[in-house]
Design a protein around this motif. Structure first.
Motif, PDB file in Angstrom:
ATOM      1  N   LEU A  36       5.775   3.176   1.460  1.00 46.87           N
ATOM      2  CA  LEU A  36       5.342   1.937   0.817  1.00 46.87           C
ATOM      3  C   LEU A  36       5.508   0.829   1.839  1.00 46.87           C
ATOM      4  O   LEU A  36       6.625   0.593   2.336  1.00 46.87           O
ATOM      5  CB  LEU A  36       6.178   1.617  -0.431  1.00 46.87           C
ATOM      6  N   ALA A  37       4.418   0.165   2.190  1.00 51.66           N
ATOM      7  CA  ALA A  37       4.464  -0.854   3.236  1.00 51.66           C
ATOM      8  C   ALA A  37       3.657  -2.068   2.803  1.00 51.66           C
ATOM      9  O   ALA A  37       2.718  -1.970   2.005  1.00 51.66           O
ATOM     10  CB  ALA A  37       3.920  -0.302   4.547  1.00 51.66           C
ATOM     11  N   VAL A  38       4.023  -3.214   3.342  1.00 50.43           N
ATOM     12  CA  VAL A  38       3.370  -4.479   2.992  1.00 50.43           C
ATOM     13  C   VAL A  38       1.897  -4.412   3.345  1.00 50.43           C
ATOM     14  O   VAL A  38       1.519  -4.010   4.450  1.00 50.43           O
ATOM     15  CB  VAL A  38       4.047  -5.645   3.732  1.00 50.43           C
ATOM     16  N   ASP A  39       1.035  -4.812   2.412  1.00 45.62           N
ATOM     17  CA  ASP A  39      -0.400  -4.835   2.661  1.00 45.62           C
ATOM     18  C   ASP A  39      -0.710  -5.824   3.784  1.00 45.62           C
ATOM     19  O   ASP A  39      -0.260  -6.969   3.771  1.00 45.62           O
ATOM     20  CB  ASP A  39      -1.149  -5.245   1.384  1.00 45.62           C
ATOM     21  N   GLY A  40      -1.482  -5.360   4.771  1.00 45.11           N
ATOM     22  CA  GLY A  40      -1.830  -6.217   5.894  1.00 45.11           C
ATOM     23  C   GLY A  40      -0.711  -6.394   6.896  1.00 45.11           C
ATOM     24  O   GLY A  40      -0.840  -7.196   7.826  1.00 45.11           O
ATOM     25  N   GLY A  41       0.386  -5.646   6.740  1.00 47.27           N
ATOM     26  CA  GLY A  41       1.533  -5.789   7.622  1.00 47.27           C
ATOM     27  C   GLY A  41       1.474  -4.880   8.829  1.00 47.27           C
ATOM     28  O   GLY A  41       0.544  -4.088   9.019  1.00 47.27           O
ATOM     29  N   ALA A  42       2.523  -4.994   9.657  1.00 49.60           N
ATOM     30  CA  ALA A  42       2.570  -4.242  10.908  1.00 49.60           C
ATOM     31  C   ALA A  42       2.736  -2.749  10.679  1.00 49.60           C
ATOM     32  O   ALA A  42       2.203  -1.938  11.440  1.00 49.60           O
ATOM     33  CB  ALA A  42       3.715  -4.767  11.769  1.00 49.60           C
TER      34      ALA A  42
ATOM     35  N   LEU B 202      -4.442   6.650   2.259  1.00 48.96           N
ATOM     36  CA  LEU B 202      -3.988   5.265   2.127  1.00 48.96           C
ATOM     37  C   LEU B 202      -4.590   4.652   0.875  1.00 48.96           C
ATOM     38  O   LEU B 202      -5.811   4.683   0.682  1.00 48.96           O
ATOM     39  CB  LEU B 202      -4.401   4.465   3.364  1.00 48.96           C
ATOM     40  N   SER B 203      -3.741   4.104   0.018  1.00 50.59           N
ATOM     41  CA  SER B 203      -4.211   3.514  -1.237  1.00 50.59           C
ATOM     42  C   SER B 203      -4.761   2.120  -1.007  1.00 50.59           C
ATOM     43  O   SER B 203      -4.621   1.531   0.074  1.00 50.59           O
ATOM     44  CB  SER B 203      -3.055   3.443  -2.245  1.00 50.59           C
TER      45      SER B 203
ATOM     46  N   ARG C 113       0.853  -1.194   0.000  1.00 48.73           N
ATOM     47  CA  ARG C 113       0.000   0.000   0.000  1.00 48.73           C
ATOM     48  C   ARG C 113       0.884   1.237   0.000  1.00 48.73           C
ATOM     49  O   ARG C 113       1.981   1.225   0.556  1.00 48.73           O
ATOM     50  CB  ARG C 113      -0.926   0.023   1.218  1.00 48.73           C
ATOM     51  N   VAL C 114       0.372   2.277  -0.605  1.00 51.49           N
ATOM     52  CA  VAL C 114       1.060   3.561  -0.631  1.00 51.49           C
ATOM     53  C   VAL C 114       0.368   4.493   0.365  1.00 51.49           C
ATOM     54  O   VAL C 114      -0.855   4.626   0.355  1.00 51.49           O
ATOM     55  CB  VAL C 114       1.062   4.189  -2.033  1.00 51.49           C
ATOM     56  N   ILE C 115       1.164   5.099   1.225  1.00 48.72           N
ATOM     57  CA  ILE C 115       0.660   6.067   2.201  1.00 48.72           C
ATOM     58  C   ILE C 115       1.277   7.416   1.877  1.00 48.72           C
ATOM     59  O   ILE C 115       2.499   7.530   1.751  1.00 48.72           O
ATOM     60  CB  ILE C 115       1.020   5.650   3.638  1.00 48.72           C
TER      61      ILE C 115
END
Length: 550
Positions: free
Chosen positions: A374-380, A416-417, A307-309
């Motif tokens: 950029l962070a893992v979808d569903g991640g911490a 949040l995308s 996801r892009v924040i």
């Protein structure tokens, strides 16, 4: 260890004799002071061995000696040395009894022993103790340095715990425990997170002592980092207060961990520059090049949905440049990022700390007044960012402070995308920007793009510009109805809600369909618009919904 009254009594050259307080000879002696004043207390700091000859004392008066000894004990004097053979051949019984009642050690100093000899003995013992502490401190510093080089922070913590005969813990910028030594100290360290968070609010370097009913040990907390905002924290737990050698060891550990932190900070800045390059390539539609540049550092992130924040610290004014050019603008955080007043720095730390604890890859790129993640979808990291935003949302006052022109709120706003991949990164960035814009308009801290489509478009009509358009469009109809010549607004609403079906709309209004047709012709005449145009019908319906929202 420092000299004690017992060590002085056992000093063969001094030949001191204990006359009272024999059970309290293990107290350390900080210094030796000779005084013939009737009241030497104003010149005492505590911890002294006071030497007297009773030149100006009424040493044979029980009441005077009780007051004298009581004042000395209250001032922290650890012992009283009385020189016999000068003014008195032996210590007056009144002084012996007063010292025994107060529990103050009383030492008899023989005539051949000068006070200077006692002072020299104490001074030499203190110097020897300090030398041992410095030597032990240097040895500890060498051992801590060796462990830091060979085993990293974990080895350094283990060596420090051994040096202080206690435990040690390292915390990251968010207050989470990174490492402990020994391992059993993990639970104790975790209970200190609130104390570490409070320490982070103070400018570095800062320290605090924690303890009380909830803590088994005496615990010292120290911030780490050279900037104004602490980058980490060290906790040291011991059964008692630290001695000189242990203090040297703690200070050495703070210096070594600070160096490690600053080195990590430099590497972090280099990672951010690399991350900015990866982001530019993704937004330019070059995922293969982005993978090649990312390598092992961000490669795992690009292999899974992410996801892009996009976050902003304040309302943006004026037109914005394209995404690619904005991303290239600023890659380094400003000096204000070292302070606790920068919401973007706080959000970046939250995402990075959560990803580090979960072993996830995360890409964090400061971009001027923006932060891109950029962070893992569903991640911490994503969960931590949304939780952080929810906490800020709950802390905001009920009434939103909006700007007069755009109705946007100052402060942190986050978009949040939806889940995406490298090929669609540019689209995901656009989604995050759209969600960010909605967050600004609604006075929200965080808006997810996926939830925009799941909800209704009607809340978007609450914008002041939309309402102004609606009022302007429908004003002629309201002015017509105010004269009592017909109910055009209600008729238009009923007709549009029935999709232009004359009979159904007329039935809702309780009028003949010809009457309704006449009213719709009047609407067209007054507005100068044709109801056969679908765009006109859409604008009128939206205007009616916007005005009814009031």
């Amino acid at each position: 260890m420092p000299p004690t009254l017992a060590s002085l009594v056992h000093h063969s050259a001094l030949r001191l004799t204990v006359r009272a307080g024999a059970d309290r000879l293990d107290v350390p002696v900080r210094w030796v002071h000779a005084s013939e004043l009737a009241d030497p207390v104003p010149y005492m700091e505590g911890g002294e061995l006071l030497l007297i000859t009773a030149l100006k004392l009424d040493a044979e008066s029980p009441e005077a000696m009780r007051r004298y000894v009581h004042r000395l004990a209250a001032a922290g004097v650890v012992g009283l040395g009385f020189a016999v053979g000068v003014n008195y051949e032996e210590i007056p019984q009144a002084l012996v009894e007063a010292a025994a009642e107060e529990g103050l050690p009383l030492l008899e100093v023989p005539r051949p022993t000068p006070f200077l000899a006692i002072s020299k003995a104490v001074s030499a013992a203190i110097a020897a103790d300090q030398y041992r502490s410095v030597t032990a401190g240097f040895a500890a510093q060498r051992e801590l340095t060796r462990q830091a080089l060979n085993a990293g922070p974990e080895g350094l913590l283990a060596a420090l715990a051994a040096q202080v005969d206690g435990w040690a813990a390292l915390y990251d910028a968010s207050g989470a425990v990174v490492a402990t030594a020994p391992e059993w100290a993990g639970r104790r360290a975790a209970r200190l997170t609130p104390d570490v968070e409070r320490l982070r609010e103070r400018p570095a370097p800062a320290s605090a002592v924690a303890g009380g009913p909830d803590h088994e040990d005496r615990i010292e907390l120290h911030s780490l980092g050279t900037g104004r905002r602490p980058r980490a924290a060290l906790a040291v737990g011991t059964a008692a207060a630290l001695g000189t050698a242990e203090r040297y060891a703690v200070h050495s550990a703070i210096a070594l961990l600070t160096l490690t932190t600053e080195r990590s900070r430099s590497l972090h800045a280099a990672e951010q520059r690399l991350g900015a390059a990866v982001l530019r390539m993704l937004l330019a539609g070059q995922p293969d090049h982005a993978r090649a540049v990312a390598g092992d550092l961000y490669g795992g992130l690009l292999d899974a949905p992410f996801r892009v924040i996009v976050a902003e610290a304040s309302s943006a004014a004026g037109a914005r440049a394209p995404a690619e050019s904005r991303t290239a603008a600023k890659e380094q955080p400003s000096a204000d990022a070292e302070t606790g007043d920068d919401p973007l720095a706080a959000l970046a730390e939250t995402a990075e700390a959560a990803a580090a604890r979960a072993g996830e890859s995360v890409l964090v790129v400061p971009d001027g007044e923006r932060l891109v993640v950029l962070a893992v979808d569903g991640g911490a990291a994503v969960a931590a960012c949304t939780d952080h935003a929810a906490a800020l949302e709950a802390a905001r006052p009920g009434e939103r402070r909006r700007q007069a022109a755009g109705g946007e709120e100052s402060g942190l706003a986050v978009g949040l995308s939806a889940p995406s991949g490298p090929i669609a990164a540019a689209a995901a960035y656009k989604q995050a920007e759209q969600a960010l814009s909605v967050a600004r308009r609604r006075g929200r801290v965080c808006v997810e793009h996926e939830r925009l489509a799941a909800g209704s478009v009607l809340p978007l009509l609450a914008d002041d510009a939309v309402r102004a358009f609606a009022d302007s469009l429908l004003r002629p109809l309201y002015e017509h109805d105010a004269t009592g010549r017909g109910d055009l607004v209600a008729s238009l609403r009923a007709w549009l809600s029935r999709h232009g079906q004359w009979d159904a709309a007329a039935a809702d209004l309780g009028v003949h369909r010809h009457t309704l047709r006449y009213r719709m012709r009047r609407v067209e005449e007054i507005l100068g618009r044709s109801l056969d145009d679908p765009d006109v019908r859409m604008e009128l319906w939206m205007a009616l919904k916007a005005t009814s929202a009031d």
